[in-house]
Write a protein that holds these residues in place. Structure first.
Motif, PDB file in Angstrom:
ATOM      1  N   TYR A 190       0.802  -1.491   0.024  1.00 31.82           N
ATOM      2  CA  TYR A 190      -0.156   0.093   0.474  1.00 31.82           C
ATOM      3  C   TYR A 190       1.077   1.395   0.440  1.00 31.82           C
ATOM      4  CZ  TYR A 190      -3.425  -3.899   1.378  1.00 31.82           C
ATOM      5  OH  TYR A 190      -4.500  -4.249   1.224  1.00 31.82           O
ATOM      6  N   LEU A 191       0.102   2.672  -0.620  1.00 29.77           N
ATOM      7  CA  LEU A 191       0.776   3.434  -0.545  1.00 29.77           C
ATOM      8  C   LEU A 191       0.521   4.408   0.959  1.00 29.77           C
ATOM      9  CD1 LEU A 191       2.114   5.927  -1.876  1.00 29.77           C
ATOM     10  CD2 LEU A 191      -0.005   6.660  -2.102  1.00 29.77           C
ATOM     11  N   GLY A 192       1.969   3.945   1.845  1.00 25.85           N
ATOM     12  CA  GLY A 192       1.864   5.081   3.434  1.00 25.85           C
ATOM     13  C   GLY A 192       1.728   6.679   3.024  1.00 25.85           C
ATOM     14  N   ILE A 197       4.668   0.645   1.700  1.00 22.85           N
ATOM     15  CA  ILE A 197       4.670  -0.332   3.377  1.00 22.85           C
ATOM     16  C   ILE A 197       3.275  -1.750   3.293  1.00 22.85           C
ATOM     17  CG2 ILE A 197       4.301   1.727   4.868  1.00 22.85           C
ATOM     18  CD1 ILE A 197       1.423   1.822   5.085  1.00 22.85           C
ATOM     19  N   GLY A 198       3.595  -2.418   4.032  1.00 26.01           N
ATOM     20  CA  GLY A 198       3.030  -4.449   3.710  1.00 26.01           C
ATOM     21  C   GLY A 198       1.793  -4.160   5.019  1.00 26.01           C
ATOM     22  N   VAL A 199       0.948  -2.608   5.339  1.00 23.87           N
ATOM     23  CA  VAL A 199      -0.140  -2.627   6.076  1.00 23.87           C
ATOM     24  C   VAL A 199      -1.110  -1.567   5.621  1.00 23.87           C
ATOM     25  CG1 VAL A 199       0.480  -4.377   7.501  1.00 23.87           C
ATOM     26  CG2 VAL A 199       0.585  -1.940   8.157  1.00 23.87           C
ATOM     27  N   LYS A 200      -2.672  -1.473   5.576  1.00 26.45           N
ATOM     28  CA  LYS A 200      -3.663  -0.638   5.118  1.00 26.45           C
ATOM     29  C   LYS A 200      -3.147   0.178   5.796  1.00 26.45           C
ATOM     30  CE  LYS A 200      -6.940  -3.079   3.326  1.00 26.45           C
ATOM     31  NZ  LYS A 200      -8.335  -3.561   3.277  1.00 26.45           N
ATOM     32  N   PRO A 201      -2.917   1.543   6.097  1.00 29.86           N
ATOM     33  CA  PRO A 201      -2.659   2.807   7.172  1.00 29.86           C
ATOM     34  C   PRO A 201      -4.262   2.643   7.548  1.00 29.86           C
ATOM     35  CG  PRO A 201      -2.520   3.183   4.641  1.00 29.86           C
ATOM     36  CD  PRO A 201      -2.353   1.919   4.716  1.00 29.86           C
ATOM     37  N   THR A 202      -4.040   2.689   9.188  1.00 25.67           N
ATOM     38  CA  THR A 202      -5.382   3.018   9.581  1.00 25.67           C
ATOM     39  C   THR A 202      -5.374   4.966  10.237  1.00 25.67           C
ATOM     40  OG1 THR A 202      -3.638   2.304  11.889  1.00 25.67           O
ATOM     41  CG2 THR A 202      -4.931   0.637  10.232  1.00 25.67           C
ATOM     42  N   SER A 203      -4.256   5.390  10.234  1.00 20.82           N
ATOM     43  CA  SER A 203      -4.532   7.254  10.563  1.00 20.82           C
ATOM     44  C   SER A 203      -5.737   7.418  10.334  1.00 20.82           C
ATOM     45  CB  SER A 203      -3.382   7.994  10.220  1.00 20.82           C
ATOM     46  OG  SER A 203      -1.972   6.685  11.067  1.00 20.82           O
ATOM     47  N   ALA A 204      -7.184   8.078  10.810  1.00 21.19           N
ATOM     48  CA  ALA A 204      -7.885   8.923  10.521  1.00 21.19           C
ATOM     49  C   ALA A 204      -7.756   9.983   9.313  1.00 21.19           C
ATOM     50  CB  ALA A 204      -8.599   9.331  12.027  1.00 21.19           C
ATOM     51  N   ASN A 205      -8.593  10.151   8.765  1.00 21.94           N
ATOM     52  CA  ASN A 205      -9.009  11.063   7.609  1.00 21.94           C
ATOM     53  C   ASN A 205      -7.286  10.462   6.699  1.00 21.94           C
ATOM     54  OD1 ASN A 205     -10.274  12.108   8.798  1.00 21.94           O
ATOM     55  ND2 ASN A 205      -9.703  13.142  10.451  1.00 21.94           N
ATOM     56  N   ASN A 206      -6.822   9.481   6.218  1.00 27.49           N
ATOM     57  CA  ASN A 206      -6.363   9.035   5.590  1.00 27.49           C
ATOM     58  C   ASN A 206      -6.702   8.671   4.370  1.00 27.49           C
ATOM     59  OD1 ASN A 206      -3.674  10.722   6.122  1.00 27.49           O
ATOM     60  ND2 ASN A 206      -3.303  10.013   8.119  1.00 27.49           N
ATOM     61  N   TYR A 207      -5.698   8.023   3.300  1.00 28.56           N
ATOM     62  CA  TYR A 207      -6.481   6.656   1.989  1.00 28.56           C
ATOM     63  C   TYR A 207      -5.322   5.395   2.092  1.00 28.56           C
ATOM     64  CZ  TYR A 207      -8.070  11.606   0.401  1.00 28.56           C
ATOM     65  OH  TYR A 207      -9.004  12.725   0.379  1.00 28.56           O
ATOM     66  N   VAL A 208      -6.684   4.361   1.818  1.00 30.50           N
ATOM     67  CA  VAL A 208      -5.546   3.598   1.853  1.00 30.50           C
ATOM     68  C   VAL A 208      -5.385   3.036   0.289  1.00 30.50           C
ATOM     69  CG1 VAL A 208      -5.897   1.199   1.837  1.00 30.50           C
ATOM     70  CG2 VAL A 208      -6.948   2.379   3.604  1.00 30.50           C
ATOM     71  N   ARG A 209      -4.818   2.468  -0.680  1.00 34.48           N
ATOM     72  CA  ARG A 209      -4.117   2.735  -1.731  1.00 34.48           C
ATOM     73  C   ARG A 209      -3.395   1.463  -1.705  1.00 34.48           C
ATOM     74  NH1 ARG A 209      -4.441   6.348  -6.897  1.00 34.48           N
ATOM     75  NH2 ARG A 209      -4.957   5.227  -8.052  1.00 34.48           N
ATOM     76  N   LEU A 210      -3.823   0.558  -2.456  1.00 38.82           N
ATOM     77  CA  LEU A 210      -3.027  -0.706  -3.219  1.00 38.82           C
ATOM     78  C   LEU A 210      -2.649   0.058  -4.199  1.00 38.82           C
ATOM     79  CD1 LEU A 210      -2.584  -3.668  -2.871  1.00 38.82           C
ATOM     80  CD2 LEU A 210      -4.307  -4.299  -4.414  1.00 38.82           C
ATOM     81  N   SER A 263       0.912  -2.337 -10.200  1.00 40.21           N
ATOM     82  CA  SER A 263      -0.529  -2.472 -10.951  1.00 40.21           C
ATOM     83  C   SER A 263      -1.552  -1.602  -9.446  1.00 40.21           C
ATOM     84  CB  SER A 263      -1.595  -3.879 -10.652  1.00 40.21           C
ATOM     85  OG  SER A 263      -2.209  -3.717 -11.150  1.00 40.21           O
ATOM     86  N   PRO A 264      -1.531  -0.641  -9.508  1.00 39.86           N
ATOM     87  CA  PRO A 264      -2.210   0.983  -8.851  1.00 39.86           C
ATOM     88  C   PRO A 264      -3.901   0.377  -8.814  1.00 39.86           C
ATOM     89  CG  PRO A 264      -0.678   1.495  -9.785  1.00 39.86           C
ATOM     90  CD  PRO A 264      -0.404   0.728 -10.569  1.00 39.86           C
ATOM     91  N   ASP A 265      -4.538   0.490  -8.093  1.00 44.60           N
ATOM     92  CA  ASP A 265      -5.799   0.326  -7.920  1.00 44.60           C
ATOM     93  C   ASP A 265      -6.074   1.717  -8.125  1.00 44.60           C
ATOM     94  OD1 ASP A 265      -8.417  -0.666  -7.375  1.00 44.60           O
ATOM     95  OD2 ASP A 265      -7.864  -1.501  -5.861  1.00 44.60           O
ATOM     96  N   VAL A 266      -7.399   1.933  -8.485  1.00 41.33           N
ATOM     97  CA  VAL A 266      -7.988   2.749  -9.288  1.00 41.33           C
ATOM     98  C   VAL A 266      -9.071   3.186  -8.329  1.00 41.33           C
ATOM     99  CG1 VAL A 266      -8.012   2.875 -11.997  1.00 41.33           C
ATOM    100  CG2 VAL A 266      -9.960   2.030 -10.199  1.00 41.33           C
ATOM    101  N   ASN A 267      -8.744   2.467  -7.248  1.00 46.95           N
ATOM    102  CA  ASN A 267     -10.142   2.643  -5.876  1.00 46.95           C
ATOM    103  C   ASN A 267      -9.216   3.227  -4.807  1.00 46.95           C
ATOM    104  OD1 ASN A 267     -12.455   2.337  -7.490  1.00 46.95           O
ATOM    105  ND2 ASN A 267     -12.035  -0.294  -7.127  1.00 46.95           N
ATOM    106  N   PHE A 268      -9.326   3.643  -3.908  1.00 39.34           N
ATOM    107  CA  PHE A 268      -8.854   3.686  -2.549  1.00 39.34           C
ATOM    108  C   PHE A 268     -10.197   4.153  -1.750  1.00 39.34           C
ATOM    109  CE2 PHE A 268     -10.138   8.479  -4.430  1.00 39.34           C
ATOM    110  CZ  PHE A 268     -10.771   8.601  -3.340  1.00 39.34           C
TER     111      PHE A 268
END
Length: 76
Positions: free
Chosen positions: A29-31, A37-50, A67-72
């Motif tokens: 994921y994009l930190g 990074i190898g885990v999904k970000p968990t900080s509030a008001n941030n995005y999770v992007r594979l 192969s970035p996901d178009v969704n977040f």
């Protein structure tokens, strides 16, 4: 010496990141600081992007299938 820029939309790329802690095939994921990074970000008001998957466990130059996901997701 002329510099050359390349855009990769999808494919394999050798990074300068330590992949020794990632499992082969692990989603990456994009930190929040722009790092891979190898885990999904968990900080509030941030995005999770594979962004792709780890393809080896190289400790200095990890191989990423980019192969970035178009969704977040938005972290609430």
């Amino acid at each position: 010496v002329a510099s050359q820029n390349t855009v990769l939309k999808r494919g394999f790329i050798r990074t300068d990141r330590d992949f020794s802690t990632f499992a082969i095939g692990q989603p990456l994921y994009l930190g929040i600081d722009g790092q891979i990074i190898g885990v999904k970000p968990t900080s509030a008001n941030n995005y999770v992007r594979l962004v792709g998957w780890a393809m080896d466990k190289d400790p200095t130059n990890g191989l990423l299938f980019f192969s970035p996901d178009v969704n977040f997701e938005t972290v609430a």
